[in-house]
Design a protein around this motif. Structure first.
Motif, PDB file in Angstrom:
ATOM      1  N   PRO A  35      63.174  17.394 -13.789  1.00  0.00           N
ATOM      2  CA  PRO A  35      64.625  17.603 -13.776  1.00  0.00           C
ATOM      3  C   PRO A  35      65.164  17.969 -15.157  1.00  0.00           C
ATOM      4  CG  PRO A  35      64.150  15.267 -13.871  1.00  0.00           C
ATOM      5  CD  PRO A  35      62.820  15.962 -13.723  1.00  0.00           C
ATOM      6  N   ASP A  36      66.386  18.493 -15.160  1.00  0.00           N
ATOM      7  CA  ASP A  36      67.070  18.791 -16.422  1.00  0.00           C
ATOM      8  C   ASP A  36      67.632  17.532 -17.068  1.00  0.00           C
ATOM      9  OD1 ASP A  36      66.806  21.666 -16.233  1.00  0.00           O
ATOM     10  OD2 ASP A  36      68.294  21.571 -14.620  1.00  0.00           O
ATOM     11  N   VAL A  37      67.931  16.528 -16.247  1.00  0.00           N
ATOM     12  CA  VAL A  37      68.566  15.307 -16.740  1.00  0.00           C
ATOM     13  C   VAL A  37      68.224  14.166 -15.789  1.00  0.00           C
ATOM     14  CG1 VAL A  37      70.726  15.830 -15.522  1.00  0.00           C
ATOM     15  CG2 VAL A  37      70.773  14.269 -17.476  1.00  0.00           C
ATOM     16  N   VAL A  38      68.150  12.960 -16.328  1.00  0.00           N
ATOM     17  CA  VAL A  38      67.882  11.752 -15.542  1.00  0.00           C
ATOM     18  C   VAL A  38      69.036  10.780 -15.727  1.00  0.00           C
ATOM     19  CG1 VAL A  38      66.378   9.735 -15.312  1.00  0.00           C
ATOM     20  CG2 VAL A  38      65.377  11.983 -15.772  1.00  0.00           C
ATOM     21  N   THR A  39      69.518  10.189 -14.624  1.00  0.00           N
ATOM     22  CA  THR A  39      70.415   9.032 -14.740  1.00  0.00           C
ATOM     23  C   THR A  39      69.563   7.797 -14.487  1.00  0.00           C
ATOM     24  OG1 THR A  39      71.074   9.025 -12.399  1.00  0.00           O
ATOM     25  CG2 THR A  39      72.389  10.367 -13.919  1.00  0.00           C
ATOM     26  N   MET A  40      69.669   6.822 -15.373  1.00  0.00           N
ATOM     27  CA  MET A  40      68.778   5.660 -15.333  1.00  0.00           C
ATOM     28  C   MET A  40      69.584   4.369 -15.435  1.00  0.00           C
ATOM     29  SD  MET A  40      65.368   4.887 -15.543  1.00  0.00           S
ATOM     30  CE  MET A  40      64.526   6.167 -16.504  1.00  0.00           C
ATOM     31  N   ASP A  41      69.430   3.501 -14.444  1.00  0.00           N
ATOM     32  CA  ASP A  41      70.057   2.191 -14.530  1.00  0.00           C
ATOM     33  C   ASP A  41      69.318   1.355 -15.566  1.00  0.00           C
ATOM     34  OD1 ASP A  41      71.574  -0.117 -13.992  1.00  0.00           O
ATOM     35  OD2 ASP A  41      71.702   0.412 -11.871  1.00  0.00           O
ATOM     36  N   VAL A  42      70.011   0.403 -16.174  1.00  0.00           N
ATOM     37  CA  VAL A  42      69.369  -0.493 -17.129  1.00  0.00           C
ATOM     38  C   VAL A  42      68.600  -1.583 -16.389  1.00  0.00           C
ATOM     39  CG1 VAL A  42      69.744  -2.118 -19.012  1.00  0.00           C
ATOM     40  CG2 VAL A  42      71.078  -0.020 -18.922  1.00  0.00           C
ATOM     41  N   GLU A  43      69.250  -2.212 -15.413  1.00  0.00           N
ATOM     42  CA  GLU A  43      68.640  -3.307 -14.667  1.00  0.00           C
ATOM     43  C   GLU A  43      67.934  -2.770 -13.430  1.00  0.00           C
ATOM     44  OE1 GLU A  43      68.395  -6.371 -15.468  1.00  0.00           O
ATOM     45  OE2 GLU A  43      69.682  -6.415 -17.237  1.00  0.00           O
ATOM     46  N   MET A  44      66.601  -2.900 -13.394  1.00  0.00           N
ATOM     47  CA  MET A  44      65.815  -2.458 -12.243  1.00  0.00           C
ATOM     48  C   MET A  44      64.599  -3.365 -12.089  1.00  0.00           C
ATOM     49  SD  MET A  44      65.799   1.716 -12.561  1.00  0.00           S
ATOM     50  CE  MET A  44      65.030   1.694 -14.181  1.00  0.00           C
ATOM     51  N   GLU A  51      62.295   0.035 -20.868  1.00  0.00           N
ATOM     52  CA  GLU A  51      60.880   0.396 -20.901  1.00  0.00           C
ATOM     53  C   GLU A  51      60.656   1.772 -20.284  1.00  0.00           C
ATOM     54  OE1 GLU A  51      56.493  -1.178 -19.365  1.00  0.00           O
ATOM     55  OE2 GLU A  51      58.287  -2.408 -19.022  1.00  0.00           O
ATOM     56  N   ALA A  52      61.403   2.068 -19.211  1.00  0.00           N
ATOM     57  CA  ALA A  52      61.238   3.361 -18.554  1.00  0.00           C
ATOM     58  C   ALA A  52      61.617   4.506 -19.493  1.00  0.00           C
ATOM     59  CB  ALA A  52      62.080   3.414 -17.283  1.00  0.00           C
ATOM     60  N   ARG A  55      58.842   5.035 -22.073  1.00  0.00           N
ATOM     61  CA  ARG A  55      57.704   5.738 -21.473  1.00  0.00           C
ATOM     62  C   ARG A  55      58.040   7.192 -21.190  1.00  0.00           C
ATOM     63  NH1 ARG A  55      54.367   2.382 -18.298  1.00  0.00           N
ATOM     64  NH2 ARG A  55      53.481   4.316 -17.465  1.00  0.00           N
ATOM     65  N   LEU A  56      59.266   7.409 -20.728  1.00  0.00           N
ATOM     66  CA  LEU A  56      59.695   8.768 -20.397  1.00  0.00           C
ATOM     67  C   LEU A  56      59.672   9.655 -21.636  1.00  0.00           C
ATOM     68  CD1 LEU A  56      60.880  10.492 -18.035  1.00  0.00           C
ATOM     69  CD2 LEU A  56      63.145   9.836 -18.867  1.00  0.00           C
ATOM     70  N   MET A  57      60.199   9.145 -22.747  1.00  0.00           N
ATOM     71  CA  MET A  57      60.260   9.937 -23.968  1.00  0.00           C
ATOM     72  C   MET A  57      58.874  10.195 -24.545  1.00  0.00           C
ATOM     73  SD  MET A  57      63.289  10.787 -24.164  1.00  0.00           S
ATOM     74  CE  MET A  57      64.690  10.304 -23.157  1.00  0.00           C
ATOM     75  N   ALA A  58      57.935   9.287 -24.279  1.00  0.00           N
ATOM     76  CA  ALA A  58      56.572   9.470 -24.767  1.00  0.00           C
ATOM     77  C   ALA A  58      55.783  10.463 -23.906  1.00  0.00           C
ATOM     78  CB  ALA A  58      55.843   8.133 -24.801  1.00  0.00           C
ATOM     79  N   ASP A  59      56.021  10.431 -22.592  1.00  0.00           N
ATOM     80  CA  ASP A  59      55.204  11.227 -21.670  1.00  0.00           C
ATOM     81  C   ASP A  59      55.843  12.556 -21.282  1.00  0.00           C
ATOM     82  OD1 ASP A  59      53.487   9.070 -21.754  1.00  0.00           O
ATOM     83  OD2 ASP A  59      54.206   8.197 -19.878  1.00  0.00           O
ATOM     84  N   THR A  60      57.075  12.512 -20.806  1.00  0.00           N
ATOM     85  CA  THR A  60      57.776  13.724 -20.361  1.00  0.00           C
ATOM     86  C   THR A  60      59.221  13.675 -20.848  1.00  0.00           C
ATOM     87  OG1 THR A  60      58.239  12.627 -18.241  1.00  0.00           O
ATOM     88  CG2 THR A  60      56.358  14.128 -18.302  1.00  0.00           C
ATOM     89  N   GLU A  80      69.858  -0.840 -26.723  1.00  0.00           N
ATOM     90  CA  GLU A  80      68.400  -0.831 -26.790  1.00  0.00           C
ATOM     91  C   GLU A  80      67.849   0.435 -26.135  1.00  0.00           C
ATOM     92  OE1 GLU A  80      66.424  -4.355 -25.470  1.00  0.00           O
ATOM     93  OE2 GLU A  80      67.984  -5.668 -26.260  1.00  0.00           O
ATOM     94  N   ALA A  81      68.458   0.841 -25.021  1.00  0.00           N
ATOM     95  CA  ALA A  81      68.016   2.071 -24.351  1.00  0.00           C
ATOM     96  C   ALA A  81      68.308   3.298 -25.206  1.00  0.00           C
ATOM     97  CB  ALA A  81      68.695   2.193 -22.989  1.00  0.00           C
ATOM     98  N   LEU A  82      69.443   3.308 -25.899  1.00  0.00           N
ATOM     99  CA  LEU A  82      69.742   4.417 -26.809  1.00  0.00           C
ATOM    100  C   LEU A  82      68.734   4.454 -27.944  1.00  0.00           C
ATOM    101  CD1 LEU A  82      73.652   4.192 -27.023  1.00  0.00           C
ATOM    102  CD2 LEU A  82      72.295   5.815 -25.700  1.00  0.00           C
ATOM    103  N   ASP A  83      68.357   3.283 -28.452  1.00  0.00           N
ATOM    104  CA  ASP A  83      67.325   3.231 -29.483  1.00  0.00           C
ATOM    105  C   ASP A  83      66.012   3.814 -28.972  1.00  0.00           C
ATOM    106  OD1 ASP A  83      68.965   2.077 -31.356  1.00  0.00           O
ATOM    107  OD2 ASP A  83      68.289   0.027 -30.964  1.00  0.00           O
ATOM    108  N   ALA A  84      65.749   3.590 -27.679  1.00  0.00           N
ATOM    109  CA  ALA A  84      64.494   4.062 -27.092  1.00  0.00           C
ATOM    110  C   ALA A  84      64.495   5.560 -26.858  1.00  0.00           C
ATOM    111  CB  ALA A  84      64.235   3.336 -25.775  1.00  0.00           C
ATOM    112  N   GLY A  85      65.668   6.209 -26.911  1.00  0.00           N
ATOM    113  CA  GLY A  85      65.699   7.659 -26.774  1.00  0.00           C
ATOM    114  C   GLY A  85      66.700   8.199 -25.778  1.00  0.00           C
ATOM    115  N   ALA A  86      67.424   7.338 -25.044  1.00  0.00           N
ATOM    116  CA  ALA A  86      68.459   7.838 -24.139  1.00  0.00           C
ATOM    117  C   ALA A  86      69.547   8.554 -24.942  1.00  0.00           C
ATOM    118  CB  ALA A  86      69.068   6.693 -23.335  1.00  0.00           C
ATOM    119  N   VAL A  87      70.157   9.565 -24.332  1.00  0.00           N
ATOM    120  CA  VAL A  87      71.158  10.373 -25.032  1.00  0.00           C
ATOM    121  C   VAL A  87      72.509   9.699 -25.054  1.00  0.00           C
ATOM    122  CG1 VAL A  87      72.415  12.565 -24.979  1.00  0.00           C
ATOM    123  CG2 VAL A  87      69.968  12.533 -24.529  1.00  0.00           C
TER     124      VAL A  87
END
Length: 346
Positions: A35-44, A51-52, A55-60, A80-87
């Motif tokens: 996809p061009d963009v992912v929407t990701m919930d924090v709590e899953m 963590e997702a 992993r996403l930023m490392a793999d795809t 924390e998610a922004l630190d991990a690479g979320a926009v």
């Protein structure tokens, strides 16, 4: 919630190519659908959003928008998610599952489209590298690109700094402010488009990362040399007066036709009216046009105005519109903005 979000995006012209019930499944769906963009919930379950994203930023690597609870706890997890690479993130009103988000359809669609255009090479993953370098005693230039951060800086006495940003802003603001030396004779305001539950935590993070003292703005507060205030989410912030080297701020809980609260325009225009000392305005990454009226006011007041360049913006919206006014003095890469503020770079 997944069905509701998918319906909102589809009705807004965004094609939804897949859905996932947890982070582990999301990694597989992203790999299959690209996809061009992912929407990701924090709590899953199984694998949470933090963590997702890692992993996403490392793999795809894929531009990712976090969907966050509108709470202080949600704010911490979102950063924390922004630190991990979320926009960027979108705060869901009313808790973990709420139909209230449907009232914000237009904003959600606009944010998803904006995040999809983000350049991940300028994303927040670089913050971890810069923070690690600073923690290990590396030169400040590695974190902010401004060179030697010794006491010999050329900031004029009693300089007021107004910084405005939106999408991609949390990382950009931190990188700029963490590169400013504590000896600089600065006082100022940061206006970041962010919900009220998040701005207090944002101020705490900036305070921990910077030599300057940073706190969330309160009505009537005064800030002086070496101090910065972060505009409170959901409210406008005005510079009410500038006396004795300090600024007095007013937190305003009312609409002013700006479309966003806090508005960069409101803060910049108020500073232009009341500040007689040297004044510097900075417009960083973000979608929309907030700040363009503000830089006009600052320019008329004789302020220096800086804007982030297109190559280093996550979203080249606000800086572009500011530059189009003809009132921006200097356009700089993100890592040169701090030097532009202190006068080390023209």
């Amino acid at each position: 919630m997944r069905g509701l979000i998918a319906d909102i995006l589809e009705s807004g012209g965004v094609e939804v190519v897949g859905e996932a019930g947890d982070g582990r499944e999301a990694l597989s769906v992203v790999a299959d659908t690209e996809p061009d963009v992912v929407t990701m919930d924090v709590e899953m379950p199984e694998m949470d959003g933090i963590e997702a994203v890692e992993r996403l930023m490392a793999d795809t690597p894929t531009p990712t928008l976090m969907l966050s609870a509108y709470t202080a706890e949600g704010a911490e997890e979102t950063f924390e998610a922004l630190d991990a690479g979320a926009v960027d993130f979108f705060a869901k009103p009313g808790g973990e599952v709420s139909m209230g988000v449907s009232r914000l359809e237009e904003q959600l669609v606009e944010t998803v489209r904006s995040v999809a255009r983000a350049d991940l090479s300028t994303g927040s993953r670089r913050r971890r590298t810069a923070a690690a370098a600073a923690a290990s005693g590396a030169a400040r230039s590695d974190a902010g690109g401004t060179g030697d951060a010794g006491p010999d800086v050329s900031v004029e006495p009693n300089t007021t700094l107004i910084v405005g940003s939106s999408t991609g802003g949390p990382d950009a603001v931190e990188r700029v402010l963490s590169a400013l030396p504590g000896e600089a004779d600065l006082r100022g305001v940061v206006v970041q488009h962010m919900p009220e539950a998040f701005t207090g935590r944002f101020a705490e993070r900036l305070d921990a990362a910077c030599d300057l003292s940073v706190s969330e703005a309160e009505d009537g507060m005064r800030i002086g040399r070496g101090e910065l205030a972060v505009a409170r989410g959901g409210h406008h912030l005005e510079v009410a007066s500038a006396r004795d080297g300090r600024l007095r701020l007013n937190v305003i809980d009312e609409e002013r036709g700006q479309g966003v609260r806090p508005s960069v325009n409101v803060t910049m225009e108020s500073a232009a009216r009341v500040v007689d000392d040297p004044l510097v305005g900075v417009v960083l990454t973000g979608m929309g046009a907030d700040g363009s009226d503000g830089v006009r006011a600052l320019s008329r007041a004789g302020a220096r105005v800086l804007a982030q360049d297109e190559d280093t913006c996550v979203v080249y919206g606000m800086p572009k519109r500011a530059a189009e006014t003809g009132c921006v003095d200097t356009v700089l890469p993100l890592d040169d903005i701090a030097g532009g503020i202190t006068g080390e770079r023209a």
